[in-house]
Design a protein around this motif. Structure first.
Motif, PDB file in Angstrom:
ATOM      1  N   ILE A 176       0.815  -1.214   0.000  1.00  0.00           N
ATOM      2  CA  ILE A 176       0.000   0.000   0.000  1.00  0.00           C
ATOM      3  C   ILE A 176       0.849   1.266   0.000  1.00  0.00           C
ATOM      4  N   VAL A 177       1.910   1.304   0.798  1.00  0.00           N
ATOM      5  CA  VAL A 177       2.701   2.536   0.917  1.00  0.00           C
ATOM      6  C   VAL A 177       3.326   2.938  -0.425  1.00  0.00           C
ATOM      7  N   PRO A 178       4.031   2.048  -1.149  1.00  0.00           N
ATOM      8  CA  PRO A 178       4.546   2.442  -2.469  1.00  0.00           C
ATOM      9  C   PRO A 178       3.432   2.765  -3.456  1.00  0.00           C
ATOM     10  N   TRP A 179       2.321   2.029  -3.380  1.00  0.00           N
ATOM     11  CA  TRP A 179       1.195   2.303  -4.283  1.00  0.00           C
ATOM     12  C   TRP A 179       0.634   3.700  -4.041  1.00  0.00           C
ATOM     13  N   PHE A 180       0.483   4.063  -2.771  1.00  0.00           N
ATOM     14  CA  PHE A 180      -0.057   5.380  -2.448  1.00  0.00           C
ATOM     15  C   PHE A 180       0.880   6.485  -2.907  1.00  0.00           C
ATOM     16  N   GLN A 181       2.193   6.281  -2.744  1.00  0.00           N
ATOM     17  CA  GLN A 181       3.156   7.303  -3.168  1.00  0.00           C
ATOM     18  C   GLN A 181       3.114   7.498  -4.679  1.00  0.00           C
ATOM     19  N   ALA A 182       3.025   6.393  -5.435  1.00  0.00           N
ATOM     20  CA  ALA A 182       2.955   6.492  -6.900  1.00  0.00           C
ATOM     21  C   ALA A 182       1.655   7.156  -7.331  1.00  0.00           C
ATOM     22  N   ARG A 183       0.566   6.820  -6.651  1.00  0.00           N
ATOM     23  CA  ARG A 183      -0.724   7.408  -6.997  1.00  0.00           C
ATOM     24  C   ARG A 183      -0.726   8.911  -6.718  1.00  0.00           C
ATOM     25  N   ARG A 184      -0.135   9.311  -5.601  1.00  0.00           N
ATOM     26  CA  ARG A 184      -0.067  10.732  -5.286  1.00  0.00           C
ATOM     27  C   ARG A 184       0.772  11.481  -6.317  1.00  0.00           C
ATOM     28  N   GLY A 185       1.859  10.857  -6.784  1.00  0.00           N
ATOM     29  CA  GLY A 185       2.664  11.486  -7.826  1.00  0.00           C
ATOM     30  C   GLY A 185       1.885  11.643  -9.121  1.00  0.00           C
ATOM     31  N   ALA A 186       1.163  10.584  -9.499  1.00  0.00           N
ATOM     32  CA  ALA A 186       0.372  10.639 -10.736  1.00  0.00           C
ATOM     33  C   ALA A 186      -0.737  11.674 -10.630  1.00  0.00           C
ATOM     34  N   ALA A 200      10.202  23.199 -10.290  1.00  0.00           N
ATOM     35  CA  ALA A 200       9.186  22.231  -9.880  1.00  0.00           C
ATOM     36  C   ALA A 200       9.707  21.335  -8.759  1.00  0.00           C
ATOM     37  N   ASN A 201       8.775  20.725  -8.046  1.00  0.00           N
ATOM     38  CA  ASN A 201       9.114  19.777  -6.983  1.00  0.00           C
ATOM     39  C   ASN A 201       8.880  18.355  -7.490  1.00  0.00           C
ATOM     40  N   LEU A 202       9.885  17.516  -7.358  1.00  0.00           N
ATOM     41  CA  LEU A 202       9.762  16.120  -7.770  1.00  0.00           C
ATOM     42  C   LEU A 202       8.975  15.362  -6.709  1.00  0.00           C
ATOM     43  N   GLY A 203       7.761  14.933  -7.077  1.00  0.00           N
ATOM     44  CA  GLY A 203       6.899  14.263  -6.117  1.00  0.00           C
ATOM     45  C   GLY A 203       7.006  12.763  -6.134  1.00  0.00           C
ATOM     46  N   PHE A 204       7.488  12.215  -7.244  1.00  0.00           N
ATOM     47  CA  PHE A 204       7.649  10.761  -7.336  1.00  0.00           C
ATOM     48  C   PHE A 204       8.457  10.436  -8.578  1.00  0.00           C
ATOM     49  N   SER A 205       9.215   9.354  -8.506  1.00  0.00           N
ATOM     50  CA  SER A 205       9.939   8.836  -9.666  1.00  0.00           C
ATOM     51  C   SER A 205       9.914   7.321  -9.583  1.00  0.00           C
ATOM     52  N   GLY A 206       9.396   6.685 -10.629  1.00  0.00           N
ATOM     53  CA  GLY A 206       9.308   5.235 -10.585  1.00  0.00           C
ATOM     54  C   GLY A 206       8.884   4.652 -11.910  1.00  0.00           C
ATOM     55  N   ALA A 207       8.582   3.371 -11.887  1.00  0.00           N
ATOM     56  CA  ALA A 207       8.223   2.645 -13.096  1.00  0.00           C
ATOM     57  C   ALA A 207       6.969   3.240 -13.730  1.00  0.00           C
ATOM     58  N   ALA A 208       6.958   3.252 -15.055  1.00  0.00           N
ATOM     59  CA  ALA A 208       5.833   3.840 -15.779  1.00  0.00           C
ATOM     60  C   ALA A 208       4.524   3.136 -15.461  1.00  0.00           C
ATOM     61  N   TRP A 209       4.550   1.813 -15.276  1.00  0.00           N
ATOM     62  CA  TRP A 209       3.314   1.080 -15.010  1.00  0.00           C
ATOM     63  C   TRP A 209       2.720   1.463 -13.668  1.00  0.00           C
ATOM     64  N   ARG A 210       3.571   1.844 -12.720  1.00  0.00           N
ATOM     65  CA  ARG A 210       3.067   2.254 -11.410  1.00  0.00           C
ATOM     66  C   ARG A 210       2.372   3.608 -11.505  1.00  0.00           C
ATOM     67  N   VAL A 211       2.963   4.532 -12.270  1.00  0.00           N
ATOM     68  CA  VAL A 211       2.351   5.850 -12.449  1.00  0.00           C
ATOM     69  C   VAL A 211       1.052   5.717 -13.240  1.00  0.00           C
ATOM     70  N   ARG A 212       1.073   4.913 -14.281  1.00  0.00           N
ATOM     71  CA  ARG A 212      -0.109   4.751 -15.132  1.00  0.00           C
ATOM     72  C   ARG A 212      -1.303   4.255 -14.326  1.00  0.00           C
ATOM     73  N   ARG A 213      -1.052   3.356 -13.404  1.00  0.00           N
ATOM     74  CA  ARG A 213      -2.124   2.792 -12.587  1.00  0.00           C
ATOM     75  C   ARG A 213      -2.814   3.860 -11.734  1.00  0.00           C
ATOM     76  N   GLY A 214      -2.075   4.917 -11.365  1.00  0.00           N
ATOM     77  CA  GLY A 214      -2.647   5.965 -10.532  1.00  0.00           C
ATOM     78  C   GLY A 214      -3.272   7.108 -11.300  1.00  0.00           C
ATOM     79  N   MET A 215      -3.159   7.091 -12.639  1.00  0.00           N
ATOM     80  CA  MET A 215      -3.705   8.168 -13.463  1.00  0.00           C
ATOM     81  C   MET A 215      -5.180   7.936 -13.768  1.00  0.00           C
TER      82      MET A 215
END
Length: 229
Positions: free
Chosen positions: A74-84, A195-210
């Protein structure tokens, strides 16, 4: 919190003022990407290890162990979702026009002006996804009313940036996108510096949160990044 952006004469004024911040480059992006990867791995290990240890001690600890495993996911998922979600696509639920700050006539004019700034393919993508695709030296950008995504070369990693225009009162959503787009074109490295970098990670993780509507833009940006340079 989103910083401000204003383009003046080839260099963003805000970037020049932030003398204590390191200039953004390929090197700093790779370094920050490694840091985010290390942080994510540490979170997974920190929660998974106790769960495994509990199960080895006694099968009766299964409910607690499952709680540890859930946190590791959940924690990495939430961080990626917040970035997206830091990027507000044009016409989305967080768009200026949806939040009561828009006027139909002004929005129409602003949208027409924004359409003039992009090519036909990017214009069609904007209509479908609410995001503007812009190719840069650092990668392929997706710009919204607030925030931007940077798809790195080869399309495997995505950086999520929090950024907004300086003056927003009464400004149509399309004008906000146009301001950020012009600032990006004016000074790409300065744009990333402000700008402030809010998250950096795999594209599939960001896509899931968009939002589902905007995922087509990320797919297009990844395709463009694979042939970047």
């Amino acid at each position: 919190m989103a910083p401000l952006v204003e383009a003046t004469g080839g260099r963003l004024a805000e970037a020049s003022a932030l003398w204590w911040r390191e200039e953004t480059s390929e090197r700093t992006l790779r370094r920050d990407g490694r840091r985010w990867t290390a942080w994510t791995a540490w979170i997974v290990i920190a929660f998974t290890t106790p769960g495994i240890v509990l199960l080895l001690l006694s099968p009766l600890t299964l409910p607690v162990a499952l709680g540890c495993f859930a946190h590791a996911w959940i924690v990495p998922w939430f961080q990626a979702r917040r970035g997206a979600r830091s990027v507000a696509p044009l016409g989305s639920q967080r768009s200026a026009s949806r939040l009561g700050g828009g006027h139909p006539e002004a929005d129409g004019v602003a949208l027409g002006l924004l359409a003039d700034l992009v090519a036909h393919t990017e214009r069609e993508l904007l209509a479908r996804s609410g995001l503007v695709l812009e190719r840069g030296e650092l990668g392929t950008w997706l710009v919204g009313e607030r925030g931007a995504l940077l798809v790195r070369p080869q399309g495997r990693r995505v950086d999520c940036w929090c950024v907004r225009v300086a003056e927003q009162d009464g400004l149509p959503g399309a004008d906000r996108v146009a301001h950020l787009l012009l600032a990006l074109r004016e000074d790409e490295c300065g744009f990333a510096k402000v700008a402030n970098l809010g998250f950096s990670g795999a594209a599939w993780r960001v896509r899931r949160g968009m939002p589902e509507r905007s995922r087509a833009a990320l797919d297009a940006a990844r395709a463009a990044s694979r042939v970047h340079r």
